[in-house]
Write a protein that holds these residues in place. Sequence first.
Motif, mmCIF file in Angstrom:
data_model
loop_
_atom_site.group_PDB
_atom_site.id
_atom_site.type_symbol
_atom_site.label_atom_id
_atom_site.label_comp_id
_atom_site.label_asym_id
_atom_site.label_seq_id
_atom_site.Cartn_x
_atom_site.Cartn_y
_atom_site.Cartn_z
ATOM 1 N N ILE A 544 -64.221 17.875 18.229
ATOM 2 C CA ILE A 544 -65.318 17.049 18.707
ATOM 3 C C ILE A 544 -66.510 17.280 17.789
ATOM 4 C CG2 ILE A 544 -66.900 16.686 20.641
ATOM 5 C CD1 ILE A 544 -64.578 17.648 22.449
ATOM 6 N N THR A 754 -70.546 23.956 21.556
ATOM 7 C CA THR A 754 -69.627 23.009 22.164
ATOM 8 C C THR A 754 -70.294 22.329 23.360
ATOM 9 O OG1 THR A 754 -67.741 24.362 21.517
ATOM 10 C CG2 THR A 754 -67.377 22.752 23.271
ATOM 11 N N GLY A 755 -70.218 21.010 23.403
ATOM 12 C CA GLY A 755 -70.752 20.257 24.533
ATOM 13 C C GLY A 755 -72.203 19.864 24.420
ATOM 14 N N ASP A 757 -73.685 17.813 22.345
ATOM 15 C CA ASP A 757 -73.882 16.378 22.165
ATOM 16 C C ASP A 757 -73.976 15.664 23.513
ATOM 17 O OD1 ASP A 757 -74.059 16.303 19.458
ATOM 18 O OD2 ASP A 757 -71.983 15.748 19.095
ATOM 19 N N TYR A 758 -73.075 16.025 24.397
ATOM 20 C CA TYR A 758 -73.099 15.377 25.710
ATOM 21 C C TYR A 758 -74.361 15.768 26.475
ATOM 22 C CZ TYR A 758 -71.731 13.737 30.310
ATOM 23 O OH TYR A 758 -71.709 13.083 31.503
ATOM 24 N N ARG A 762 -75.878 12.466 25.835
ATOM 25 C CA ARG A 762 -74.904 11.849 26.718
ATOM 26 C C ARG A 762 -73.783 11.131 25.954
ATOM 27 N NH1 ARG A 762 -76.334 14.975 29.952
ATOM 28 N NH2 ARG A 762 -77.072 14.603 32.064
ATOM 29 N N VAL A 763 -73.358 11.724 24.855
ATOM 30 C CA VAL A 763 -72.189 11.227 24.137
ATOM 31 C C VAL A 763 -71.028 12.151 24.473
ATOM 32 C CG1 VAL A 763 -71.165 10.782 21.887
ATOM 33 C CG2 VAL A 763 -73.561 10.225 22.282
ATOM 34 N N SER A 764 -70.053 11.640 25.195
ATOM 35 C CA SER A 764 -68.937 12.451 25.672
ATOM 36 C C SER A 764 -67.843 12.536 24.616
ATOM 37 C CB SER A 764 -68.361 11.830 26.947
ATOM 38 O OG SER A 764 -67.712 10.612 26.636
ATOM 39 N N PRO A 765 -66.893 13.466 24.781
ATOM 40 C CA PRO A 765 -65.749 13.521 23.863
ATOM 41 C C PRO A 765 -64.995 12.202 23.791
ATOM 42 C CG PRO A 765 -65.841 15.521 25.168
ATOM 43 C CD PRO A 765 -66.880 14.601 25.735
ATOM 44 N N GLN A 766 -64.886 11.509 24.923
ATOM 45 C CA GLN A 766 -64.207 10.209 24.926
ATOM 46 C C GLN A 766 -64.998 9.179 24.110
ATOM 47 O OE1 GLN A 766 -64.892 12.011 27.708
ATOM 48 N NE2 GLN A 766 -62.808 12.799 28.048
ATOM 49 N N ASP A 767 -66.340 9.206 24.251
ATOM 50 C CA ASP A 767 -67.185 8.299 23.448
ATOM 51 C C ASP A 767 -67.002 8.583 21.964
ATOM 52 O OD1 ASP A 767 -68.336 7.101 25.715
ATOM 53 O OD2 ASP A 767 -69.882 8.654 25.844
ATOM 54 N N TYR A 768 -66.935 9.866 21.637
ATOM 55 C CA TYR A 768 -66.765 10.245 20.237
ATOM 56 C C TYR A 768 -65.455 9.714 19.672
ATOM 57 C CZ TYR A 768 -64.520 13.252 16.811
ATOM 58 O OH TYR A 768 -63.779 13.710 15.766
#
Length: 803
Positions: A544, A754-755, A757-758, A762-768
């Motif tokens: 990520i 880790t984490g 960014d979210y 508010r950019v999640s691993p799925q968004d990435y």
Amino acid sequence: MPGVVMAPSYKYKEGEVYHGFQCQRIEDVSEFELVSYTMRHLSTGTEFWYIDRNDANNVFSVHFRTPPINNTGLTHILEHIAMDGSNKFPIRDPFLKMLNRSVGTNQNAMSTTDLTNFICASRNEVDFRNLQRIYLDSAFGPLLTYSNFTQDGWRIEHKDVHDRQSELVIKGVVYNEMIGIFSDNSRILRRDLLKCILPDTAYHYMNGGDPLEIPDLEHSDLVQYYNKYFHPSNGRIFCYGSFDPMKSLEYIDKEYFANKDAIDTAFSHIPPHPRWSEPRQIHVPCRLDILGGSREKQNQISIALLMCDRTDVQGTFEMNVLTELLIRGPNSAFYKGLIEPNFSGGFNKNTGYFLRCRDTYFLVGLQDLKVEDFARFNELYEQTVLKIINEGFEPHHVESVLHNMELAVKHQGPDFGCAVFYTSMSLWNHGGDIVANLRVMDNIAKLRSSLKQNKHYLQQKVEEYFLKNTHKLTITMSADESYEQNFQKATQKVLNQKLKNLDSDDLEAIYQNGLKLKEEQNLIEDVNCLPCLTLQDVQEPLKIPKIWDELIQGVDHIDFMKNYIQEYSIEEIRDKLCAIGSRVFHKANMRVAINSSEAQQPIVLEHYQRYLDRLPSLEKMKNKTDLHLLKPSYHQYEMNIALNYCSKAFYAVPYLHEDHPGLRVLAKLLTAKYLWRVVREQNGAYGTNARIGYDGLFTFNSYRDPHSTKTLEVFDGCYDWLKELGDKLDEEMLLEAKLGVLQLVDWPIPPGETGLDYFNVRVSPQDYRKYRARALSVTIDELRVIIDKYFKQEPKHFGKCIL
């Protein structure tokens, strides 16, 4: 029965020869979970340092000991043009072109006070081998053409290359870079410091180059220096990570070392400087800072002291500890002794301990003080040193510094391999024990043992290095209103000296050479000689991502604060800050991210709750999420700097918009194919780029730029260039731009971040993952739609700025 101790199992054995390299030393460094292998090539004597560590971010480096021999910037210019084409890759600037054919996490070359280094890193093995081949050939087989010398070094050319009637000026990337560097007064001080504190060694010369002496360098001088100093015997090779080093050894031996013999490299050795018998003092003039404080306070004073030899690993470690105790934070001795009396603007930029030379040195200095306070500085310095010697340091302060160093061992960043090299390269360059340098816990243990045996140990070190040290240089510096004018006169004198003996044939050659270089710069080269990743090589994300965007502080804010402190008293400012603090620092306004192991969570949460209980509870402030875009604006700020910084920005779309990945690909395309070619190569700026941030701002930038409005015209002309590109925009060009995006999107992150960014945006691993897939899937047709959508018409909301 006696116990059996098993010998550690290593991949390679001491004494064995691997592809011409003999393994001479193997050592574990447990605190970093690595094994160090030191090897030496039997024919050339080249040292190969391999660090075996379970780290996907692999690093490769070649460096040479290259002491400067004059002030022409020879080693600096050589570092530039060595990366401008080689025997196996005969193409202009493969260094830049590989930025868009690779997902490397580091691609760089640098020349420091006494070494020249080529370094690359990647987490993709195909990419790693590609970069390795290019960097090896740049180091051992550069073309060093005359045209590259004139482009990156210096040349006399018409201001308008197409107009033989326009004035003749000196141009060149390094030439302009050094003019820009010495626009910073701290760099002027550092230049004169090295020149005067180490006058009998190579450090007397300026490795980067003096703009007034760069035009004395001839192309033949550069080639001659390369042939002597860039021999394998004078080089060192570093390899780090989890990829197989045998592939590296086999390639290096076969392609570059097999038919080479060792030479005596005593010519590049730099001895320790003889110690002075008494202190010295110099005064240095500098530029007047129109954004700085009052004229009478634009002065600096510093004391520099020569310390231990760089090869003294324990000595330099203990000096680092002393540096923390002396200048870091409000509890440090020099902060209390020099800053708290409040007669200056604080420590100057050069304050610190420096390990880049054979002899290390320490400097402490103040900026923004009156000339009549120079004597006070000297008195307070002496008083502070005597107080330390008599009273010592607080034991808890010493322990706190050592504890922080122990914690730093555990907190390792994603570029650990590069960090290991950078902290070791100067020591290695002078033959020091690079593995001992990594044994931080051993160094700490030795110091603790010395302190246990002798409670005055650090006080005695302070007495030795700061009180009785006669190799001491006091440097004063004051702003001179005529400094820039004097520099311009000296520059013109250099040019006039070059021109006075030219005849009509020489002038015609200057004109024709300018046209020829311009033609070469405009030539569209076939880049297929360079290796390139395919989409299959980069389909799966490694981790990520972590993406940092720079926060640029406005010049207007500087003016605001200068006026603010004039308008309000200290007490009024204090009260206003307290009022702001009471509204910002309360529970309802706070969000928290906690990153810890499962075992540590209860303790962390307990401490967090205690902290929370002490915060005030106030009514939550209103969250304003409206986006307010300003009308078009143009700003020019006059600053006393020799070169310019230009920027244009407009609002496009935020990170999660479907067009953002395409705009990011386009930014990489514009940087590599348009801006670099025109703004840097043709117009002489040191750097330029286009980018789009999380916030949706699409920006164009140039720095250390000899032009201003001309560069803004280049920024405005990007749509015309893109339309002219037409069918030349092909799949290969698109792939290169996508790989440039992946360098940022797939950037490695340390476990401790880790984490974030979210949490932050508010950019999640799925968004990435969606963003990454979208960037890879952008087509040429989609890119053309984006070009017309965002660049065909002048945006409604944009800004332009020149510094």
